[in-house]
Each structure stands twice: as C-alpha cells, then as structure tokens.
Write a protein that holds these residues in place. Structure first.
Motif, short mmCIF file in Angstrom:
data_model
loop_
_atom_site.label_atom_id
_atom_site.label_comp_id
_atom_site.label_asym_id
_atom_site.label_seq_id
_atom_site.Cartn_x
_atom_site.Cartn_y
_atom_site.Cartn_z
N THR A 66 6.42 74.00 -68.11
CA THR A 66 6.28 72.65 -67.56
C THR A 66 7.62 71.96 -67.32
O THR A 66 7.68 70.96 -66.62
CB THR A 66 5.46 71.75 -68.51
OG1 THR A 66 6.16 71.64 -69.76
CG2 THR A 66 4.06 72.31 -68.73
N GLY A 67 8.67 72.47 -67.95
CA GLY A 67 9.97 71.83 -67.86
C GLY A 67 10.07 70.60 -68.74
O GLY A 67 11.00 69.81 -68.60
N LEU A 68 9.12 70.44 -69.65
CA LEU A 68 9.11 69.26 -70.51
C LEU A 68 9.68 69.58 -71.88
O LEU A 68 9.43 70.66 -72.44
CB LEU A 68 7.69 68.72 -70.65
CG LEU A 68 7.04 68.24 -69.36
CD1 LEU A 68 5.61 67.78 -69.62
CD2 LEU A 68 7.85 67.13 -68.71
N VAL A 69 10.44 68.63 -72.41
CA VAL A 69 11.01 68.74 -73.75
C VAL A 69 10.61 67.50 -74.51
O VAL A 69 10.96 66.38 -74.12
CB VAL A 69 12.55 68.86 -73.70
CG1 VAL A 69 13.12 68.96 -75.11
CG2 VAL A 69 12.98 70.06 -72.87
N THR A 70 9.85 67.69 -75.59
CA THR A 70 9.39 66.57 -76.40
C THR A 70 10.25 66.50 -77.65
O THR A 70 10.38 67.49 -78.38
CB THR A 70 7.91 66.74 -76.79
OG1 THR A 70 7.16 66.86 -75.56
CG2 THR A 70 7.39 65.56 -77.57
N VAL A 71 10.84 65.33 -77.87
CA VAL A 71 11.76 65.12 -79.00
C VAL A 71 11.20 64.01 -79.88
O VAL A 71 10.87 62.93 -79.40
CB VAL A 71 13.17 64.73 -78.50
CG1 VAL A 71 14.12 64.55 -79.68
CG2 VAL A 71 13.70 65.75 -77.52
N VAL A 72 11.11 64.29 -81.18
CA VAL A 72 10.74 63.28 -82.16
C VAL A 72 12.01 62.93 -82.91
O VAL A 72 12.72 63.82 -83.40
CB VAL A 72 9.65 63.79 -83.13
CG1 VAL A 72 9.33 62.74 -84.19
CG2 VAL A 72 8.40 64.20 -82.37
N SER A 73 12.31 61.63 -82.99
CA SER A 73 13.54 61.19 -83.65
C SER A 73 13.27 59.97 -84.51
O SER A 73 12.27 59.27 -84.34
CB SER A 73 14.61 60.87 -82.60
OG SER A 73 14.15 59.90 -81.70
N ARG A 74 14.20 59.73 -85.44
CA ARG A 74 14.07 58.58 -86.35
C ARG A 74 14.36 57.27 -85.64
O ARG A 74 13.94 56.22 -86.09
CB ARG A 74 15.00 58.76 -87.53
CG ARG A 74 14.58 59.87 -88.46
CD ARG A 74 15.45 59.94 -89.72
NE ARG A 74 15.35 61.27 -90.27
CZ ARG A 74 16.23 62.23 -90.06
NH1 ARG A 74 17.30 62.02 -89.34
NH2 ARG A 74 16.04 63.42 -90.58
N ALA A 75 15.11 57.31 -84.57
CA ALA A 75 15.46 56.13 -83.77
C ALA A 75 15.65 56.59 -82.33
O ALA A 75 15.74 57.78 -82.05
CB ALA A 75 16.75 55.50 -84.30
#
Length: 97
Positions: A66-75
């Motif tokens: 899909t070319g998608l990058v999902t990032v979970v971050s603290r801020a």
C-alpha cells in the motif's frame, strides 16, 4: 458470572477487553504516512528500522503493498525527521496519508 462482571477482570464496564498493551495506548499518537519506492519485505524492514530510531517512536508498521507506514509515538513527530529517516532507508516520504 461472566469475566466482565468479576472483580479483577481486564474488561471495562462497557465490556471491552484489553491485554495491557495495544498498538496505541492512551496519550500516544498514531500517524500514517505515504512512502514511495517500497516493493518488498526488505523495504518494509529498512523503513521500520530507520523510523524506529526516532525519539518517541513506540512502533512502526510499513506495508510495501500500500505504500503506507503507520507510526505510533509518544508525541507528535517532526515530519522533517520522519522524512530524513525514510530518505536514509532509501525511499521517499510523500507526507501524511
């Protein structure tokens, strides 16, 4: 008696359960970016590795299909820093998806 009604249960009064960890805990931010050039698992790994090194990143999931990058971050992350990490991996960040 159901698990949701017993004391010490992991379930909330609304009957939603949790395992103690999830992709995004309270206070964490999930951002999805569009990245070009990824074609395989190796590409995904390179992008995951570079973005994971940014301060505050909790998890990364790149998907070549899909070319998608999902990032979970603290801020909230600085988009320029994410762009530099993706560039270092050899790909191009188009921006938030």
């Amino acid at each position: 008696m159901t698990a949701a009604s017993t004391n010490g249960s992991c379930c909330t009064p609304e009957s939603s359960c949790h395992s103690g960890e999830s992709a995004a805990q309270a206070g964490e931010i999930t951002t999805t970016y569009k990245v070009t050039g990824m074609t395989c698992g190796h590409c995904e790994g390179a992008v995951n590795s570079e973005i994971s090194e940014l301060d505050g990143v909790v998890s990364v999931r790149a998907e070549a299909a899909t070319g998608l990058v999902t990032v979970v971050s603290r801020a909230a992350l600085d988009e320029a820093a994410v762009r530099e990490a993706v560039d270092e991996a050899g790909y191009e960040l188009l921006g938030p998806a």
